[in-house]
Motif scaffolding. Structure first.
Motif, PDB file in Angstrom:
ATOM      1  N   PRO A 498       0.840  -1.214   0.000  1.00  0.00           N
ATOM      2  CA  PRO A 498       0.000   0.000   0.000  1.00  0.00           C
ATOM      3  C   PRO A 498       0.869   1.256   0.000  1.00  0.00           C
ATOM      4  O   PRO A 498       2.097   1.208   0.038  1.00  0.00           O
ATOM      5  N   LEU A 499       0.198   2.421   0.021  1.00  0.00           N
ATOM      6  CA  LEU A 499       0.888   3.696  -0.149  1.00  0.00           C
ATOM      7  C   LEU A 499       1.960   3.943   0.907  1.00  0.00           C
ATOM      8  O   LEU A 499       3.132   4.174   0.564  1.00  0.00           O
ATOM      9  N   SER A 500       1.583   3.918   2.180  1.00  0.00           N
ATOM     10  CA  SER A 500       2.537   4.298   3.227  1.00  0.00           C
ATOM     11  C   SER A 500       3.737   3.371   3.287  1.00  0.00           C
ATOM     12  O   SER A 500       4.887   3.830   3.294  1.00  0.00           O
ATOM     13  N   PRO A 501       3.567   2.035   3.326  1.00  0.00           N
ATOM     14  CA  PRO A 501       4.770   1.188   3.331  1.00  0.00           C
ATOM     15  C   PRO A 501       5.560   1.296   2.039  1.00  0.00           C
ATOM     16  O   PRO A 501       6.792   1.167   2.059  1.00  0.00           O
ATOM     17  N   ARG A 502       4.882   1.563   0.892  1.00  0.00           N
ATOM     18  CA  ARG A 502       5.620   1.715  -0.367  1.00  0.00           C
ATOM     19  C   ARG A 502       6.489   2.965  -0.321  1.00  0.00           C
ATOM     20  O   ARG A 502       7.641   2.962  -0.747  1.00  0.00           O
ATOM     21  N   LEU A 503       5.918   4.074   0.209  1.00  0.00           N
ATOM     22  CA  LEU A 503       6.712   5.296   0.348  1.00  0.00           C
ATOM     23  C   LEU A 503       7.898   5.079   1.286  1.00  0.00           C
ATOM     24  O   LEU A 503       9.010   5.554   1.031  1.00  0.00           O
ATOM     25  N   GLU A 841      11.728  16.141   5.680  1.00  0.00           N
ATOM     26  CA  GLU A 841      10.709  17.077   6.143  1.00  0.00           C
ATOM     27  C   GLU A 841      10.018  17.775   4.956  1.00  0.00           C
ATOM     28  O   GLU A 841       8.804  17.994   4.967  1.00  0.00           O
ATOM     29  N   ALA A 842      10.811  18.079   3.936  1.00  0.00           N
ATOM     30  CA  ALA A 842      10.216  18.751   2.762  1.00  0.00           C
ATOM     31  C   ALA A 842       9.209  17.839   2.069  1.00  0.00           C
ATOM     32  O   ALA A 842       8.138  18.289   1.627  1.00  0.00           O
ATOM     33  N   ASP A 843       9.512  16.536   1.992  1.00  0.00           N
ATOM     34  CA  ASP A 843       8.583  15.600   1.364  1.00  0.00           C
ATOM     35  C   ASP A 843       7.290  15.494   2.155  1.00  0.00           C
ATOM     36  O   ASP A 843       6.188  15.407   1.585  1.00  0.00           O
ATOM     37  N   LEU A 844       7.407  15.488   3.496  1.00  0.00           N
ATOM     38  CA  LEU A 844       6.210  15.404   4.334  1.00  0.00           C
ATOM     39  C   LEU A 844       5.348  16.661   4.168  1.00  0.00           C
ATOM     40  O   LEU A 844       4.112  16.586   4.145  1.00  0.00           O
ATOM     41  N   LYS A 845       5.983  17.814   4.051  1.00  0.00           N
ATOM     42  CA  LYS A 845       5.218  19.046   3.843  1.00  0.00           C
ATOM     43  C   LYS A 845       4.543  19.046   2.474  1.00  0.00           C
ATOM     44  O   LYS A 845       3.415  19.536   2.318  1.00  0.00           O
ATOM     45  N   GLY A 851      -2.800  17.396   0.037  1.00  0.00           N
ATOM     46  CA  GLY A 851      -4.043  16.886   0.600  1.00  0.00           C
ATOM     47  C   GLY A 851      -3.955  15.532   1.261  1.00  0.00           C
ATOM     48  O   GLY A 851      -4.995  14.900   1.502  1.00  0.00           O
ATOM     49  N   ALA A 852      -2.769  15.043   1.572  1.00  0.00           N
ATOM     50  CA  ALA A 852      -2.666  13.768   2.273  1.00  0.00           C
ATOM     51  C   ALA A 852      -3.230  13.912   3.675  1.00  0.00           C
ATOM     52  O   ALA A 852      -3.019  14.928   4.341  1.00  0.00           O
ATOM     53  N   PRO A 853      -3.977  12.928   4.171  1.00  0.00           N
ATOM     54  CA  PRO A 853      -4.546  13.019   5.517  1.00  0.00           C
ATOM     55  C   PRO A 853      -3.443  13.049   6.574  1.00  0.00           C
ATOM     56  O   PRO A 853      -2.334  12.561   6.347  1.00  0.00           O
ATOM     57  N   PRO A 854      -3.730  13.595   7.782  1.00  0.00           N
ATOM     58  CA  PRO A 854      -2.699  13.710   8.831  1.00  0.00           C
ATOM     59  C   PRO A 854      -2.112  12.365   9.248  1.00  0.00           C
ATOM     60  O   PRO A 854      -0.943  12.297   9.623  1.00  0.00           O
ATOM     61  N   ARG A 855      -2.921  11.275   9.205  1.00  0.00           N
ATOM     62  CA  ARG A 855      -2.399   9.991   9.663  1.00  0.00           C
ATOM     63  C   ARG A 855      -1.299   9.432   8.761  1.00  0.00           C
ATOM     64  O   ARG A 855      -0.559   8.534   9.161  1.00  0.00           O
ATOM     65  N   VAL A 856      -1.187   9.972   7.529  1.00  0.00           N
ATOM     66  CA  VAL A 856      -0.140   9.477   6.638  1.00  0.00           C
ATOM     67  C   VAL A 856       1.237   9.726   7.243  1.00  0.00           C
ATOM     68  O   VAL A 856       2.143   8.902   7.138  1.00  0.00           O
ATOM     69  N   ARG A 857       1.380  10.884   7.874  1.00  0.00           N
ATOM     70  CA  ARG A 857       2.667  11.216   8.498  1.00  0.00           C
ATOM     71  C   ARG A 857       3.026  10.189   9.573  1.00  0.00           C
ATOM     72  O   ARG A 857       4.159   9.711   9.655  1.00  0.00           O
ATOM     73  N   ARG A 858       2.041   9.827  10.391  1.00  0.00           N
ATOM     74  CA  ARG A 858       2.297   8.878  11.473  1.00  0.00           C
ATOM     75  C   ARG A 858       2.577   7.471  10.923  1.00  0.00           C
ATOM     76  O   ARG A 858       3.499   6.795  11.353  1.00  0.00           O
ATOM     77  N   THR A 859       1.735   7.033   9.978  1.00  0.00           N
ATOM     78  CA  THR A 859       1.935   5.692   9.420  1.00  0.00           C
ATOM     79  C   THR A 859       3.228   5.598   8.630  1.00  0.00           C
ATOM     80  O   THR A 859       3.913   4.564   8.662  1.00  0.00           O
TER      81      THR A 859
END
Length: 957
Positions: A498-503, A841-845, A851-859
């Protein structure tokens, strides 16, 4: 030279300011480097301080005396001794003659005009607040100036009267007594008042009572003998003070009179080995470590230090890399203003130098402070007082230089990487694209193949653990070198995620300079844990298979062999009161002589022993008794004949049936209940006991007439002289009709069993020995503690055994290893995750901006940590199995070689068959590492990560 110095001064100044700005990252790296330095420096200070000098050892053993005189117990014949006075032997060889064994009047050898202080020791069962406690009683006038340094008075005063004593602090703590209390001893009607507390600097855990010379031991011995028991043994030493001391030549002159001497002058200035005649005798030498052992020990220490430095470099390297990347604009400005690549490298390397120096200083200072503060605790743990606080500046400096070297090594790769970036890329913040090295994976693969071949060769051809360990280390370093390439291979699995583990996986692959060292650090920690766990699990399986139960599962046995079994009834009642006893079977032992004689023939005048006569026809030819000078009887047989006797001749392959009993020859006196508790299901044995026969579990002990002979030896001296001549000991033999228990019945160490009536009819006296108990269930820990507490009050040496089956004592160690590996894995993965967050940090911003949801950062954070942990655990598990298998194969070869040699030589080693050396993979530990550790690391990282980051303007490009 001046330009080079100025450039490095500027680089160090820049690195120091950068380290101060990034306090969190700097503190992390500093702690990683300083903690090992703290530990190693603390160990060095502790070892050097606890290592006593010859003068300190002499003071603690002889006070201010010049020598200690001791009787060598060789009837005054000349002896040879070592310089320390710890080993001695008669100067003459007594191969075919009786060995001298008798006392010497030591006082006649003390020079005229010398001052003498007697130091006499014995043991007694002293009364305490809880019952009885077997303790050493020492008669030494501790207040005498000669004894200064042997004891340390803690409170109260030294004894001044014959009814006064002082006791060690450990004795007072164990006994529940205090200064001012009174104590006595069993079978002794005199009481003594405790007037002081002291300690022995070399034995803080000793239970000892000090009295004036002649105040305790002689009256106590008379009281014990009056009660019908043998007097306890005592030993006497003489502290001698003489002007000029005792040189080595003087010591050797005194040796000619059968007296051993420990001289202060010799301890301070020992003679050369060539001047010690004892070392010239066959079988006697100076017990120094061999050069090979020293080299092996040095190699082991170097390996541990090298692996520790590698682990720190792997963990600290990414921190320097991220620091250099975050300072790339500053480094770009250096290049734009004329700075060369060497200046860029110098700035990054200076960061490692600054933190390494700071870690060295902080670690060394903390080691000195903590060692001084914890010295009382360390002394209590080691059970001895330190000498002078010994600081070796050169050793501490060498350890500190390791910190500096580690910091520099950790910064080398980031320094080279930073210096290769162009000025434009540094100023614009572009990272550029660099291909991974194609040479390093090839080198790693070659190292893996070479190391694996060396380990395999060492395990299959040689019996050297060093070769196997060295090959395994080379292979593991090869895997570390291949880690960047292996990380790239892991990245190909991202297409199915999925997206988060792939990233997270793609970020780890894209930033291999940050990911690979963290994965390698996890790999090293997990590989060591898996190797040790596999080795210990295999050893556990081997020990479990070799375990022989002393009793049926859940059964209990107690034996008390001292003082004629005086405390046996109390022990039996205590066991029956505290444990869930089902059947109790009382047993006695055959006794010859006075009731208090030692069952093996000791105890002095009036004591004897018994022997179970082995018929000549049943004696194994390999172990037949030979006349003096006749040589080993097994030497006249060929290896094939010895092998055949060991494996086929029943006389040479007798088994005890497992277990062991505290009675000579395994001869017990009891009834049929003993068979019931031991699980011997043979109606014929029960019937034989009722008919007055002796039940035997050994075919060899029954003669052709169907009887067992028991010889009572009353004259120990005559028996010893007969044995020295190869003749049987003189004594009365009682023949008892015997019954042989069929094969297949386990006797748990019992060889012979007869009833008290049968023993009486055979003219054998008996004394209480103990009991066997069967239980309704396995006794619990609380029940055992209560029983142990009550038995401690009796003050007897009770041999208590509760059969629990095989218990793995290393299970806690395995759990600790798994926890350690998990902590290192989570720590390394957490470091990599924190650096990844700082680096990306730049990628997360950008994710938040699109429009990524806030939980994406945590996951994403959790998966970044989990990916690093998972890769390291998988690679470490594969790398850790190799050395364990190699070491087990080496052990198997060694065990098989020993077994074959034992069979060939005809040694009686109780070998029941070829050695069993299994290889067991600890799947539970591996499952915990492969599943629980990455999952735990991911969850922990996700929990500690904020869902929202701070908003910032997009950087201008």
């Amino acid at each position: 030279m001046k330009t080079w110095l100025h450039s490095w001064r500027a680089a160090i100044r820049i690195a120091r300011r950068d380290a101060w700005r990034s306090k969190g990252r700097s503190a992390l790296v500093l702690a990683m480097i300083a903690l090992p330095i703290l530990g190693v420096s603390g160990l060095d200070l502790t070892y050097r301080s606890s290592e006593l000098s010859p003068a300190e050892r002499a003071e603690r053993s002889m006070g201010t005396a010049d020598a200690i005189f001791r009787d060598a117990q060789v009837e005054g014949v000349p002896i040879l001794q070592d310089p320390q006075g710890e080993m001695h032997t008669p100067a003459k060889d007594y191969k075919d003659q009786a060995w001298p064994n008798g006392r010497t009047d030591v006082t006649k050898t003390i020079p005229a005009g010398a001052t003498v202080l007697t130091d006499r020791s014995g043991s007694a069962k002293l009364t305490t607040a809880h019952g009885l406690l077997t303790s050493e009683v020492r008669e030494l006038k501790a207040s005498d100036p000669i004894a200064r340094g042997i004891t340390t008075l803690l409170s109260g005063r030294h004894p001044e009267k014959t009814d006064e004593v002082m006791a060690t602090s450990h004795f007072l703590e164990s006994s529940g007594l205090s200064v001012g209390s009174t104590l006595s001893a069993r079978n002794f009607d005199r009481t003594y008042r405790i007037v002081g507390s002291y300690e022995l600097p070399d034995a803080l855990g000793a239970d000892q009572v000090n009295a004036l010379p002649g105040a305790f031991l002689d009256p106590y011995a008379k009281a014990v003998e009056k009660s019908g028991l043998p007097a306890p043994d005592t030993s006497t030493a003489y502290l001698v003070k003489k002007s000029g001391g005792f040189t080595w030549n003087t010591v050797q002159q005194i040796n000619t009179k059968g007296v051993a001497v420990t001289s202060r002058a010799v301890l301070l200035d020992p003679p050369a080995e060539s001047e010690v005649p004892l070392y010239a005798k066959e079988g006697w030498r100076a017990w120094d470590s061999s050069p090979g052992a020293d080299a092996a020990e040095l190699a082991a220490v170097a390996t541990v230090v090298g692996l520790a430095m590698l682990e720190i470099c792997l963990l600290a390297g990414p921190a320097f890399a991220v620091g250099a990347r975050r300072s790339r604009r500053q480094l770009g400005l250096v290049g734009a203003n004329g700075g060369a690549r060497s200046h860029i490298r110098a700035i990054v390397l200076s960061g490692g130098l600054v933190i390494g120096v700071a870690a060295a200083v902080i670690g060394t200072v903390l080691a000195v402070v903590l060692t001084l503060a914890l010295q009382p605790v360390l002394e209590d743990m080691m059970k001895q007082r330190f000498g002078a606080f010994d600081v070796r500046p050169l050793e501490l400096l060498g350890i500190a230089l390791l910190a500096v070297l580690t910091g520099l090594l950790a910064a080398i790769v980031p320094a080279v990487t930073a210096s290769r970036q162009t000025v434009l890329a540094s100023l614009t913040g572009r990272r550029g694209v660099r291909r991974s090295s194609r040479v390093l994976p090839l080198i790693g693969l070659a190292a893996v193949l070479l190391g694996g071949a060396i380990a395999l060769l060492g395990s299959l051809v040689t019996e050297s653990f060093v070769i196997v360990a060295g090959g395994s280390a080379i292979a593991e370093l090869g895997v570390v070198a291949m880690t960047p390439a292996l990380v790239g291979l892991f990245g190909r699995t991202g297409r199915w995620l999925p997206l988060s583990p792939r990233l997270a996986l793609r970020d780890a692959v894209r930033n291999r300079g940050r990911t690979a060292p963290a994965v390698a650090a996890v790999l090293a920690a997990v590989a060591g844990t898996v190797a040790v766990s596999t080795f210990m699990a295999s050893s556990e399986a081997q020990n479990r298979a070799a375990y022989e139960a002393r009793l049926p599962h859940g059964a209990v046995s107690t034996f008390v062999m001292e003082e004629g079994g005086r405390d046996v009834p109390a022990v039996r009642e205590a066991v029956q009161r505290h444990l869930p006893v089902d059947v109790r079977a009382d047993v006695e032992r055959v006794a010859v002589g006075k009731p208090g004689c030692d069952p093996w023939g000791g105890g002095g005048q009036g004591c004897g022993r018994y022997e179970v006569v082995l018929p000549k026809a049943n004696e194994c030819p390999l172990y037949a008794t030979a006349l003096p000078g006749a040589g080993d009887p097994s030497e006249k047989y060929t290896p094939d004949q010895r092998r055949k006797m060991i494996t086929e001749d029943w006389r040479c392959s007798q088994s005890s049936g497992g277990g062991w009993v505290s009675v000579d020859g395994g001869l017990l006196v009891g009834d049929a209940k003993v068979l019931q508790v031991l699980g011997v299901d043979d109606p014929g044995a029960v019937k034989a006991l009722a008919e007055g026969k002796i039940v035997s579990f050994s075919r060899a002990q029954i003669d052709k007439n169907g009887t067992v002979g028991i010889k009572q030896v009353t004259d120990i001296a005559a028996a010893d002289k007969a044995m020295e001549k190869g003749l049987p000991a003189p004594g009365k033999v009682s023949s008892v009709p015997a019954y042989l228990v069929p094969e297949g019945q386990k006797s748990y160490g019992v060889q012979l069993l007869m009833t008290p009536a049968t023993a009486k009819a055979a003219g054998l006296a008996t004394l209480p020995a103990g009991a066997y108990f069967s239980t309704e269930r396995m006794p619990g820990t609380e029940e055992r503690q209560k029983l142990d507490g009550e038995l401690a009050k009796l003050g007897s040496n009770v041999d208590l055994h509760v059969e629990q089956g095989f218990v793995n004592d290393d299970s806690l160690f395995l759990i600790a290893l798994a926890v350690f590996a998990g902590l290192v894995t989570i720590g390394a993965a957490g470091i990599a995750t924190g650096l990844a967050q700082a680096d990306a940090e730049a990628d997360l911003k950008t994710l938040a901006a699109v429009g990524a949801p806030p939980r994406v950062r945590r996951t994403l954070s959790g998966f970044q940590c989990g990916v690093v942990a998972a890769m390291g655990v998988v690679l470490g598990s594969a790398a850790g199995v190799l050395p364990a298998i190699g070491l087990r194969l080496t052990e198997e070869r060694e065990a098989i070689g020993y077994y074959e040699e034992a069979i060939r030589q005809g040694w009686d080693n109780g070998l029941s068959g070829p050695p069993y050396v299994p290889i067991v993979i600890p799947w539970e530990t591996l499952a915990g590492l492969l599943v629980a550790v990455p999952l735990g690391a991911a969850l922990l990282a996700a929990l500690v990560t904020r869902s929202r980051g701070a908003l910032a303007r997009r950087a201008a490009t």
